[in-house]
Structures are given as structure tokens and as C-alpha cells.
Write a protein that holds these residues in place. Structure first.
Motif, PDB file in Angstrom:
ATOM      1  N   VAL A   1       0.911  -1.374   0.045  1.00  0.00           N
ATOM      2  CA  VAL A   1      -0.048   0.028   0.018  1.00  0.00           C
ATOM      3  C   VAL A   1       0.736   1.197  -0.100  1.00  0.00           C
ATOM      4  N   PHE A   2       2.349   1.213  -0.374  1.00  0.00           N
ATOM      5  CA  PHE A   2       3.149   2.441  -0.474  1.00  0.00           C
ATOM      6  C   PHE A   2       2.338   3.216  -1.255  1.00  0.00           C
ATOM      7  N   PRO A   3       2.304   4.515  -0.758  1.00  0.00           N
ATOM      8  CA  PRO A   3       1.597   5.703  -1.566  1.00  0.00           C
ATOM      9  C   PRO A   3       2.121   6.380  -2.789  1.00  0.00           C
ATOM     10  N   ALA A   4       2.786   5.390  -3.692  1.00  0.00           N
ATOM     11  CA  ALA A   4       3.379   5.967  -4.774  1.00  0.00           C
ATOM     12  C   ALA A   4       3.610   4.456  -5.602  1.00  0.00           C
ATOM     13  N   PRO A   5       3.644   4.704  -6.936  1.00  0.00           N
ATOM     14  CA  PRO A   5       4.130   3.403  -7.604  1.00  0.00           C
ATOM     15  C   PRO A   5       5.462   2.780  -7.328  1.00  0.00           C
ATOM     16  N   THR A   6       5.281   1.573  -7.180  1.00  0.00           N
ATOM     17  CA  THR A   6       6.673   0.824  -6.789  1.00  0.00           C
ATOM     18  C   THR A   6       7.075  -0.156  -7.940  1.00  0.00           C
ATOM     19  N   PHE A   7       8.303  -0.404  -8.093  1.00  0.00           N
ATOM     20  CA  PHE A   7       8.834  -1.117  -9.047  1.00  0.00           C
ATOM     21  C   PHE A   7      10.091  -2.166  -8.624  1.00  0.00           C
ATOM     22  N   ALA A   8      10.284  -3.248  -8.913  1.00  0.00           N
ATOM     23  CA  ALA A   8      11.256  -4.082  -8.381  1.00  0.00           C
ATOM     24  C   ALA A   8      12.141  -4.709  -9.876  1.00  0.00           C
ATOM     25  N   ALA A   9      13.622  -4.715  -9.517  1.00  0.00           N
ATOM     26  CA  ALA A   9      14.392  -5.136 -10.507  1.00  0.00           C
ATOM     27  C   ALA A   9      14.817  -6.373  -9.733  1.00  0.00           C
ATOM     28  N   ALA A  10      14.648  -7.899 -10.221  1.00  0.00           N
ATOM     29  CA  ALA A  10      14.943  -8.777  -9.665  1.00  0.00           C
ATOM     30  C   ALA A  10      15.825  -9.623 -10.619  1.00  0.00           C
ATOM     31  N   HIS A  11      16.860 -10.226  -9.863  1.00  0.00           N
ATOM     32  CA  HIS A  11      17.998 -11.021 -10.678  1.00  0.00           C
ATOM     33  C   HIS A  11      18.194 -12.148  -9.873  1.00  0.00           C
ATOM     34  N   GLY A  12      18.862 -13.190 -10.172  1.00  0.00           N
ATOM     35  CA  GLY A  12      19.198 -14.224  -9.487  1.00  0.00           C
ATOM     36  C   GLY A  12      18.270 -15.033  -8.701  1.00  0.00           C
ATOM     37  N   ALA A  13      18.453 -15.559  -7.334  1.00  0.00           N
ATOM     38  CA  ALA A  13      17.527 -15.973  -6.559  1.00  0.00           C
ATOM     39  C   ALA A  13      16.428 -15.038  -6.145  1.00  0.00           C
TER      40      ALA A  13
ATOM     41  N   VAL B   1       4.991  -3.327  -9.992  1.00  0.00           N
ATOM     42  CA  VAL B   1       5.466  -3.826 -11.181  1.00  0.00           C
ATOM     43  C   VAL B   1       6.933  -4.387 -11.119  1.00  0.00           C
ATOM     44  N   VAL B   2       6.909  -5.645 -11.419  1.00  0.00           N
ATOM     45  CA  VAL B   2       8.357  -6.474 -11.302  1.00  0.00           C
ATOM     46  C   VAL B   2       8.858  -6.719 -12.668  1.00  0.00           C
ATOM     47  N   TYR B   3      10.120  -6.364 -12.793  1.00  0.00           N
ATOM     48  CA  TYR B   3      10.827  -6.589 -13.849  1.00  0.00           C
ATOM     49  C   TYR B   3      12.025  -7.524 -13.395  1.00  0.00           C
ATOM     50  N   VAL B   4      12.136  -8.832 -14.289  1.00  0.00           N
ATOM     51  CA  VAL B   4      13.177  -9.730 -13.736  1.00  0.00           C
ATOM     52  C   VAL B   4      14.193 -10.049 -14.839  1.00  0.00           C
ATOM     53  N   ALA B   5      15.218 -10.397 -14.264  1.00  0.00           N
ATOM     54  CA  ALA B   5      16.328 -10.620 -15.270  1.00  0.00           C
ATOM     55  C   ALA B   5      16.009 -12.015 -15.997  1.00  0.00           C
ATOM     56  N   ASP B   6      16.480 -12.297 -17.124  1.00  0.00           N
ATOM     57  CA  ASP B   6      16.202 -13.748 -17.819  1.00  0.00           C
ATOM     58  C   ASP B   6      16.627 -14.707 -16.924  1.00  0.00           C
ATOM     59  N   THR B   7      17.771 -14.708 -16.122  1.00  0.00           N
ATOM     60  CA  THR B   7      18.524 -15.515 -15.401  1.00  0.00           C
ATOM     61  C   THR B   7      17.895 -15.771 -14.019  1.00  0.00           C
ATOM     62  N   ALA B   8      17.032 -15.050 -13.675  1.00  0.00           N
ATOM     63  CA  ALA B   8      16.283 -15.026 -12.260  1.00  0.00           C
ATOM     64  C   ALA B   8      15.803 -16.569 -12.124  1.00  0.00           C
ATOM     65  N   LYS B   9      15.839 -16.801 -10.701  1.00  0.00           N
ATOM     66  CA  LYS B   9      15.482 -18.179 -10.152  1.00  0.00           C
ATOM     67  C   LYS B   9      14.303 -17.972  -9.162  1.00  0.00           C
ATOM     68  N   ILE B  10      13.092 -18.397  -9.621  1.00  0.00           N
ATOM     69  CA  ILE B  10      11.849 -18.086  -8.978  1.00  0.00           C
ATOM     70  C   ILE B  10      11.202 -19.721  -8.705  1.00  0.00           C
TER      71      ILE B  10
ATOM     72  N   ASP C   1      21.878  -7.564 -17.207  1.00  0.00           N
ATOM     73  CA  ASP C   1      22.720  -6.498 -17.100  1.00  0.00           C
ATOM     74  C   ASP C   1      21.783  -4.952 -17.723  1.00  0.00           C
ATOM     75  N   GLU C   2      20.467  -5.484 -18.077  1.00  0.00           N
ATOM     76  CA  GLU C   2      19.517  -4.228 -18.287  1.00  0.00           C
ATOM     77  C   GLU C   2      18.332  -4.237 -17.459  1.00  0.00           C
ATOM     78  N   VAL C   3      18.065  -5.142 -16.494  1.00  0.00           N
ATOM     79  CA  VAL C   3      16.893  -5.263 -15.618  1.00  0.00           C
ATOM     80  C   VAL C   3      16.921  -3.763 -14.679  1.00  0.00           C
ATOM     81  N   LEU C   4      17.934  -3.619 -13.999  1.00  0.00           N
ATOM     82  CA  LEU C   4      17.787  -2.403 -13.108  1.00  0.00           C
ATOM     83  C   LEU C   4      17.471  -1.127 -13.940  1.00  0.00           C
ATOM     84  N   ALA C   5      18.413  -0.994 -15.058  1.00  0.00           N
ATOM     85  CA  ALA C   5      18.214   0.387 -15.932  1.00  0.00           C
ATOM     86  C   ALA C   5      16.546   0.263 -16.342  1.00  0.00           C
ATOM     87  N   ALA C   6      16.048  -0.615 -16.489  1.00  0.00           N
ATOM     88  CA  ALA C   6      14.633  -0.757 -17.254  1.00  0.00           C
ATOM     89  C   ALA C   6      13.685  -0.289 -15.932  1.00  0.00           C
TER      90      ALA C   6
END
Length: 256
Positions: A89-101, A115-124, A180-185
Motif C-alpha cells: 500500500v505504499f502511496p506511490a508506484p513501486t517497481f522491482a528489479a529482480a535477478h538471481g535468486a 511492477v516487477v521486472y526480472v532478469a532472464d536468469t532469475a530463479k523463482i 545487465d539491463e533489468v535495473l536500468a529498465a
């Protein structure tokens, strides 16, 4: 360690314990909640969550935990769940850059982010079969809603981890990028949101929450949309958006 920086109305929260793959103990959870409190008090208009090192977050820090006297309810019910609710419920849009585990509580942090952006090599997935434990932090709800019962239990029973590419293709998260692009995105998306009509974004955030938590039907949802739109009519950003459209110029939103 949890780091917080604020730049141009965008907060960046960093899970910074790379030696432990950003696994979270009790103090780290408290510090993470404090970082969100500080970001909110600063009036930021967007937030980015990321992890330092080889992983986003490998879950709970169980080093030194004795299973014979482990206070699981104190950790999960007393610390993790309130934190995830607070993040959601954070009162602003939130984004995550997820990689690895991105496992256990780490997966929960993603579930509690808009909104969650993930690296292609993330492990979920759910590696807990090897611990004699079960998936927590909202993982069952996410997997069942997006994957169905059979695939959810297949992941849990086998402990197989999905790549970021597979997770996005399965509808778990928003977009997949090279590692190497997920954080910038994520940072770019957060900056765009911070420059936008954040009041309108929060109205949509609340509508999506009600659709998920209250299982609104179509016409109930339409009624809530109508009410939200009517409330936005009284905001400066609504008037600015219309004026800019009519003047054929870029709007200058201020989040109010």
C-alpha cells in the motif's frame, strides 16, 4: 543491510547483504520497513527495490536458527506479513528489479511490489521441499492464481526453479530483460511514473487491489472506476492533463 537513496522524487531501496544473497533476518526486515517509512515521509513519487550482488533475495536468513525452538509465527506473522502489507500500500508506484535468486520472503517482496521486472536468469520457485518446509510469503496465492493448481503443486513438490523468462511467459511478472539491463529498465519506468499523474496511478493501484482482494465483479468494478474518476476531477493533475491535451503540449503533473 538496507540502503535508501532518494533522487528527483524517486526512492531506491537496496537489499545490501550480498554475502548472504540478501537473505533477510529479523533486523533486516525491520530496517526494510523503516526504509519504506522514510521514503513515504519524504514524499517520493515512485520507488525502486533491488538487491546487491548475485541475487535479489534468497529468502529468510536461517543461519543460527535452531528448528527446535524456531518462532516461525513470530518471524512470518509478526514481521514478514506486516511488512508485505505495508509495502503493497505504499502511496506511490513501486517497481522491482529482480535477478538471481528470488525465493521465499524474496518472492514475497516481489508480490508486494506493483511492477516487477526480472532478469532472464532469475530463479523463482519453491525450494523448500529440501528443508521440510513449505512456500510462504504469498507464494501459494501468486502461483495458484497465475499457474493453476497442477503447475503450482508440481513446482512445490519438485522444487524446480523457473527462469525469469519462464516466469514472465507464465504471467507471474511484468517484463523480462537481460541481467545487465533489468535495473536500468526499472529505474526508467520509475522515473516515468514519478513524472506522471501519480494520483491517478494510485487510484488504479487501489482498484487493482480491490479486484484481487475483494473479487469484484465487472459492474462493481465499473462503479468503483466511475467513483475514482469523479474524485480525480477535483485534482490539479486532472485539470492540467486536459489543458495540456487541448493546448497540444506536454503536461506538467505534480501528483496532486
Amino acid at each position: 543491510m538496507i540502503d535508501l537513496t532518494i533522487d528527483d522524487a524517486v526512492a531506491t531501496v537496496v537489499l545490501n547483504n550480498p554475502e548472504k544473497l540478501n537473505a533477510l533476518g529479523e533486523q533486516a526486515l525491520k530496517d526494510l520497513g523503516a526504509a519504506y517509512d522514510e521514503a513515504e515521509a519524504s514524499g517520493v513519487r515512485a520507488l525502486v527495490l533491488r538487491g546487491e550482488g548475485r541475487a535479489f533475495c534468497a529468502g529468510r536468513d536461517i543461519s543460527g536458527v535452531d528448528p527446535r525452538d524456531d518462532d516461525v509465527m513470530g518471524y512470518l506473522g509478526g514481521l514478514v506479513t506486516p511488512l508485505l502489507r505495508r509495502m503493497s500500500v505504499f502511496p506511490a508506484p513501486t517497481f522491482a528489479a529482480a535477478h538471481g535468486a528470488c525465493l521465499g520472503v524474496g518472492l514475497g517482496l516481489l508480490i508486494a511490489t506493483d511492477v516487477v521486472y526480472v532478469a532472464d536468469t532469475a530463479k523463482i520457485g519453491s525450494p523448500f521441499a529440501a528443508l521440510g518446509a513449505t512456500l510462504d510469503s504469498g507464494g501459494h496465492a501468486l502461483f495458484f492464481e497465475r499457474l493453476g493448481a497442477h503447475k503450482t503443486l508440481d513446482l512445490i513438490y519438485t522444487g524446480r526453479l523457473m527462469s525469469g523468462t519462464e516466469a514472465v511467459a507464465s504471467g507471474l511478472f511484468s517484463q523480462v530483460f537481460p541481467a545487465d539491463e533489468v535495473l536500468a529498465a526499472a529505474e526508467s519506468a520509475a522515473k516515468t511514473a514519478a513524472d506522471g499523474a501519480t494520483g491517478a496511478f494510485l487510484a488504479s493501484k487501489e482498484l487493482v487491489r480491490r479486484l484481487r482482494d475483494e473479487r469484484l465483479g465487472l459492474w462493481e468494478s465499473v462503479d468503483h472506476e466511475n467513483a475514482a474518476q469523479a474524485a480525480l476531477c477535483d485534482t490539479d493533475d486532472y485539470r492540467e492533463g486536459f489543458a495540456a491535451f487541448q493546448d497540444k503540449r506536454k503536461p506538467e503533473f505534480r501528483g496532486r
